[in-house]
Design a protein around this motif. Structure first.
Motif, PDB file in Angstrom:
ATOM      1  N   ASP A 361       0.848  -1.193   0.000  1.00 43.98           N
ATOM      2  CA  ASP A 361       0.000   0.000   0.000  1.00 43.98           C
ATOM      3  C   ASP A 361       0.887   1.248   0.000  1.00 43.98           C
ATOM      4  O   ASP A 361       2.121   1.149  -0.025  1.00 43.98           O
ATOM      5  CB  ASP A 361      -1.018  -0.027   1.155  1.00 43.98           C
ATOM      6  N   GLN A 362       0.264   2.429   0.049  1.00 44.56           N
ATOM      7  CA  GLN A 362       1.075   3.651  -0.124  1.00 44.56           C
ATOM      8  C   GLN A 362       2.066   3.868   1.018  1.00 44.56           C
ATOM      9  O   GLN A 362       3.049   4.596   0.856  1.00 44.56           O
ATOM     10  CB  GLN A 362       0.172   4.869  -0.290  1.00 44.56           C
ATOM     11  N   HIS A 363       1.831   3.233   2.183  1.00 45.20           N
ATOM     12  CA  HIS A 363       2.805   3.336   3.278  1.00 45.20           C
ATOM     13  C   HIS A 363       3.764   2.149   3.285  1.00 45.20           C
ATOM     14  O   HIS A 363       4.450   1.913   4.267  1.00 45.20           O
ATOM     15  CB  HIS A 363       2.078   3.445   4.619  1.00 45.20           C
ATOM     16  N   LEU A 364       3.771   1.420   2.191  1.00 41.80           N
ATOM     17  CA  LEU A 364       4.658   0.265   1.992  1.00 41.80           C
ATOM     18  C   LEU A 364       4.357  -0.885   2.955  1.00 41.80           C
ATOM     19  O   LEU A 364       5.247  -1.620   3.384  1.00 41.80           O
ATOM     20  CB  LEU A 364       6.145   0.682   2.068  1.00 41.80           C
ATOM     21  N   ARG A 365       3.064  -1.007   3.297  1.00 41.18           N
ATOM     22  CA  ARG A 365       2.619  -2.104   4.168  1.00 41.18           C
ATOM     23  C   ARG A 365       2.239  -3.312   3.322  1.00 41.18           C
ATOM     24  O   ARG A 365       1.681  -3.162   2.228  1.00 41.18           O
ATOM     25  CB  ARG A 365       1.387  -1.677   4.974  1.00 41.18           C
ATOM     26  N   TRP A 366       2.518  -4.450   3.886  1.00 42.16           N
ATOM     27  CA  TRP A 366       2.130  -5.718   3.243  1.00 42.16           C
ATOM     28  C   TRP A 366       0.606  -5.819   3.287  1.00 42.16           C
ATOM     29  O   TRP A 366       0.018  -5.639   4.357  1.00 42.16           O
ATOM     30  CB  TRP A 366       2.760  -6.870   4.017  1.00 42.16           C
ATOM     31  N   PRO A 367      -0.051  -6.122   2.167  1.00 45.06           N
ATOM     32  CA  PRO A 367      -1.509  -6.157   2.176  1.00 45.06           C
ATOM     33  C   PRO A 367      -2.068  -7.184   3.164  1.00 45.06           C
ATOM     34  O   PRO A 367      -1.624  -8.330   3.174  1.00 45.06           O
ATOM     35  CB  PRO A 367      -1.876  -6.541   0.731  1.00 45.06           C
ATOM     36  N   GLY A 368      -2.967  -6.739   4.005  1.00 45.59           N
ATOM     37  CA  GLY A 368      -3.593  -7.633   4.993  1.00 45.59           C
ATOM     38  C   GLY A 368      -2.813  -7.700   6.293  1.00 45.59           C
ATOM     39  O   GLY A 368      -3.314  -8.207   7.294  1.00 45.59           O
ATOM     40  N   CYS A 369      -1.576  -7.237   6.293  1.00 49.33           N
ATOM     41  CA  CYS A 369      -0.738  -7.329   7.500  1.00 49.33           C
ATOM     42  C   CYS A 369      -0.220  -5.918   7.809  1.00 49.33           C
ATOM     43  O   CYS A 369       0.899  -5.566   7.446  1.00 49.33           O
ATOM     44  CB  CYS A 369       0.408  -8.300   7.241  1.00 49.33           C
ATOM     45  N   PRO A 370      -1.051  -5.106   8.476  1.00 49.23           N
ATOM     46  CA  PRO A 370      -0.724  -3.678   8.575  1.00 49.23           C
ATOM     47  C   PRO A 370       0.486  -3.366   9.450  1.00 49.23           C
ATOM     48  O   PRO A 370       0.926  -2.222   9.492  1.00 49.23           O
ATOM     49  CB  PRO A 370      -1.996  -3.065   9.186  1.00 49.23           C
ATOM     50  N   ASN A 371       1.047  -4.374  10.129  1.00 48.49           N
ATOM     51  CA  ASN A 371       2.245  -4.080  10.924  1.00 48.49           C
ATOM     52  C   ASN A 371       3.534  -4.572  10.273  1.00 48.49           C
ATOM     53  O   ASN A 371       4.571  -4.632  10.917  1.00 48.49           O
ATOM     54  CB  ASN A 371       2.120  -4.590  12.371  1.00 48.49           C
ATOM     55  N   LEU A 372       3.468  -4.884   8.976  1.00 47.03           N
ATOM     56  CA  LEU A 372       4.691  -5.268   8.254  1.00 47.03           C
ATOM     57  C   LEU A 372       4.928  -4.309   7.088  1.00 47.03           C
ATOM     58  O   LEU A 372       4.042  -4.111   6.239  1.00 47.03           O
ATOM     59  CB  LEU A 372       4.578  -6.701   7.719  1.00 47.03           C
ATOM     60  N   PHE A 373       6.112  -3.729   7.044  1.00 48.50           N
ATOM     61  CA  PHE A 373       6.486  -2.744   6.025  1.00 48.50           C
ATOM     62  C   PHE A 373       7.723  -3.253   5.284  1.00 48.50           C
ATOM     63  O   PHE A 373       8.542  -3.949   5.861  1.00 48.50           O
ATOM     64  CB  PHE A 373       6.854  -1.406   6.678  1.00 48.50           C
ATOM     65  N   ILE A 374       7.838  -2.821   4.022  1.00 52.97           N
ATOM     66  CA  ILE A 374       9.005  -3.254   3.250  1.00 52.97           C
ATOM     67  C   ILE A 374       9.638  -2.048   2.578  1.00 52.97           C
ATOM     68  O   ILE A 374       8.931  -1.241   1.953  1.00 52.97           O
ATOM     69  CB  ILE A 374       8.593  -4.295   2.186  1.00 52.97           C
ATOM     70  N   MET A 375      10.948  -1.909   2.727  1.00 58.61           N
ATOM     71  CA  MET A 375      11.642  -0.849   2.002  1.00 58.61           C
ATOM     72  C   MET A 375      12.740  -1.454   1.126  1.00 58.61           C
ATOM     73  O   MET A 375      13.016  -2.638   1.221  1.00 58.61           O
ATOM     74  CB  MET A 375      12.163   0.235   2.952  1.00 58.61           C
ATOM     75  N   GLY A 376      13.349  -0.620   0.272  1.00 55.71           N
ATOM     76  CA  GLY A 376      14.374  -1.148  -0.634  1.00 55.71           C
ATOM     77  C   GLY A 376      13.766  -1.461  -1.992  1.00 55.71           C
ATOM     78  O   GLY A 376      12.622  -1.107  -2.283  1.00 55.71           O
ATOM     79  N   GLY A 377      14.526  -2.180  -2.795  1.00 55.30           N
ATOM     80  CA  GLY A 377      14.110  -2.482  -4.164  1.00 55.30           C
ATOM     81  C   GLY A 377      12.776  -3.191  -4.243  1.00 55.30           C
ATOM     82  O   GLY A 377      12.049  -3.048  -5.230  1.00 55.30           O
ATOM     83  N   ALA A 378      12.418  -3.947  -3.199  1.00 51.51           N
ATOM     84  CA  ALA A 378      11.150  -4.673  -3.223  1.00 51.51           C
ATOM     85  C   ALA A 378       9.957  -3.731  -3.166  1.00 51.51           C
ATOM     86  O   ALA A 378       8.832  -4.141  -3.451  1.00 51.51           O
ATOM     87  CB  ALA A 378      11.091  -5.676  -2.071  1.00 51.51           C
ATOM     88  N   ALA A 379      10.179  -2.461  -2.815  1.00 49.85           N
ATOM     89  CA  ALA A 379       9.076  -1.494  -2.755  1.00 49.85           C
ATOM     90  C   ALA A 379       8.993  -0.666  -4.036  1.00 49.85           C
ATOM     91  O   ALA A 379       8.318   0.368  -4.082  1.00 49.85           O
ATOM     92  CB  ALA A 379       9.258  -0.580  -1.547  1.00 49.85           C
ATOM     93  N   ALA A 380       9.651  -1.136  -5.095  1.00 46.55           N
ATOM     94  CA  ALA A 380       9.772  -0.315  -6.307  1.00 46.55           C
ATOM     95  C   ALA A 380       8.434  -0.028  -6.996  1.00 46.55           C
ATOM     96  O   ALA A 380       8.294   0.998  -7.656  1.00 46.55           O
ATOM     97  CB  ALA A 380      10.734  -0.974  -7.293  1.00 46.55           C
ATOM     98  N   LEU A 381       7.434  -0.919  -6.835  1.00 48.55           N
ATOM     99  CA  LEU A 381       6.148  -0.633  -7.504  1.00 48.55           C
ATOM    100  C   LEU A 381       5.514   0.632  -6.934  1.00 48.55           C
ATOM    101  O   LEU A 381       4.698   1.279  -7.586  1.00 48.55           O
ATOM    102  CB  LEU A 381       5.177  -1.812  -7.351  1.00 48.55           C
ATOM    103  N   GLN A 382       5.874   0.997  -5.700  1.00 47.98           N
ATOM    104  CA  GLN A 382       5.398   2.249  -5.115  1.00 47.98           C
ATOM    105  C   GLN A 382       6.383   3.391  -5.331  1.00 47.98           C
ATOM    106  O   GLN A 382       5.980   4.535  -5.502  1.00 47.98           O
ATOM    107  CB  GLN A 382       5.151   2.086  -3.601  1.00 47.98           C
TER     108      GLN A 382
END
Ligand SMILES: Cc1cc2nc3c(=O)[nH]c(=O)nc-3n(C[C@H](O)[C@H](O)[C@H](O)COP(=O)(O)OP(=O)(O)OC[C@H]3O[C@@H](n4cnc5c(N)ncnc54)[C@H](O)[C@@H]3O)c2cc1C
Length: 409
Positions: A361-382
């Protein structure tokens, strides 16, 4: 575990690279009282170890990105720091020398008081827990130790070596150091190389390795499927601001965004300065460029590789080479579907991915799991094509920090 380390924590940042540091200081800038409520977890037990190792292993004299890109929230902090130092900023684009950047990051760590916030461990497992209404994430660390966190940010870099198919299937009948991915090469361990080395790939890493090998007496062949070409920065500067990012973020199709990322990164490129340095070696006969060529197979024969490669052009042509050593500077690929840390999360909260990148999502949260965030290249779609770079760390922190600080749902 050191008794001083808690078994529960508000925010666990997995990884202690430049991206994690950028987020940590951004959080402290917004809320200083967080200083004992977060931890970074990294086997190195210190900030930026992998970054330092990469720069030393490839003997890289300066960064590719200009001085405004670094982990401190103030973009001009590195420039101000440089004024008091003998190491400098390389003109005309003010690229920080490696030592200056490292010393500056040391200063950031000291100023923000985060030096003691890295727990020396590898996170081996991440699993969701429910405590009444509250969601938690459990982190299993090396040696079976366990940490419960309210929120987790993955800042693990996460690129896996991209290997050509012939390298994946090579029977192990050769001395292992004779065929390596660039990520395994450490120039500091090599003294003399009176031999021929083949370096595959058109990017800057291959160029640094070529220069290191030439310095040690090797004759180098640099081979790529394309022409070697120069580009100042990793991604066009338009991707570091609204010029391209606005259009990217307005694009509703994740598939199209993925395509935009691929074409913006456009494979590996060299800087103009490095390309002219390499061309000088080519003129002197210590380096050869093999452009539009692709290795088809290799065979270890006694003390050298017999390399069969295809040269494309108006007529495809098979040819052979003999080299003593092959380095694959073929880059890394980020495919979050293969991350062991995400296996249980994905089971509980299956998330769509495009080209291996999760749709966050726009805050880089894993969908369905609002307490997990991802940064780095894996967040490139955002975040766009610079997600894996220093600038991406800043963009990601701006998205993640408000959610971590509870300023948004
Ligand atoms: C040679 C080289 C030069 C570069 N130069 C530039 C440049 O000049 N400018 C620029 O903007 N970008 C540059 N980059 C891109 C660079 O990758 C990023 O800028 C930066 O390193 C990414 O930071 P990161 O924190 O995401 O990842 P990393 O630096 O890779 O850090 C990730 C950390 O996570 C840890 N980790 C991984 N898995 C786990 C786990 N399960 N448990 C605990 N810890 C874990 C790792 O140990 C590592 O320390 C360069 C990259 C390379 C390879």
């Amino acid at each position: 575990m050191n008794e001083a380390w808690p078994q529960e924590i508000d925010i666990a940042i997995v990884g202690a690279g430049p991206q994690a540091l950028t987020l940590a200081v951004r959080l402290l800038q917004k809320k200083n009282s967080l200083s004992h409520r977060f931890l970074a977890i990294d086997p190195a037990g210190a900030w930026l170890e992998r970054w330092r190792r990469q720069f030393s292993a490839y003997e890289i004299p300066h960064l590719r990105s200009p001085a405004v890109h670094h982990p401190d929230p103030n973009p001009f902090a590195l420039r101000a720091f440089a004024e008091s130092r003998s190491q400098g900023l390389v003109p005309p684009y003010d690229l920080p020398e490696t030592r200056l950047f490292e010393d500056f990051c040391g200063d950031v760590i000291r100023r923000w008081g985060v030096g003691e916030r890295v727990l020396p461990a590898q996170v081996e497992r991440l699993e969701p827990f429910s405590r009444g209404q509250q969601q938690r994430l459990g982190l299993t660390l090396t040696g079976g130790r366990f940490l419960m966190a309210k929120r987790v940010v993955l800042a693990v870099g996460g690129g896996a070596p991209r290997l050509p198919s012939w390298a994946k299937t090579q029977p192990p009948v050769y001395p292992p150091e004779r065929l390596l991915h660039a990520g395994q090469v450490d120039l500091r361990r090599l003294k003399q190389l009176n031999e021929r080395a083949l370096i595959v790939g058109s990017g800057l890493t291959g160029a640094h390795l070529a220069l290191g090998a030439i310095k040690r007496g090797a004759k180098v062949i640099m081979m790529a499927r394309r022409s070697f070409y120069a580009k100042l920065f990793d991604a066009d500067p338009g991707w570091l601001g609204p010029k391209y990012l606005n259009g990217f973020q307005a694009e509703p199709s994740w598939e199209k965004r993925w395509q935009m990322i691929q074409s913006a990164r456009n494979g590996g490129s060299l800087t103009p300065a490095i390309l002219s340095q390499l061309r000088r070696f080519a003129r002197a006969g210590t380096l050869s460029f093999y452009e539009h060529c692709e290795v088809q197979s290799v065979q270890w024969q006694g003390d050298a590789w017999r390399v069969t490669y295809v040269q494309s052009g108006s007529r495809q042509r098979l040819a052979h080479l003999s080299v003593h050593r092959i380095w694959l500077a073929t880059g890394t690929v980020i495919d979050a579907r293969g991350w062991p840390l995400l296996s249980e999360i994905s089971e509980h909260y299956p998330a769509p991915t495009v080209g291996g990148l999760p749709v966050l999502d726009q805050h880089l949260r894993w969908p369905g799991c609002p307490n997990l965030f991802i940064m780095g290249g894996a967040a490139a779609l955002q975040l766009g094509p610079a997600a894996r770079n220093l600038f991406g760390g800043r963009l990601a922190s701006e998205r993640i920090a408000p959610a971590l600080l509870g300023k948004t749902s």
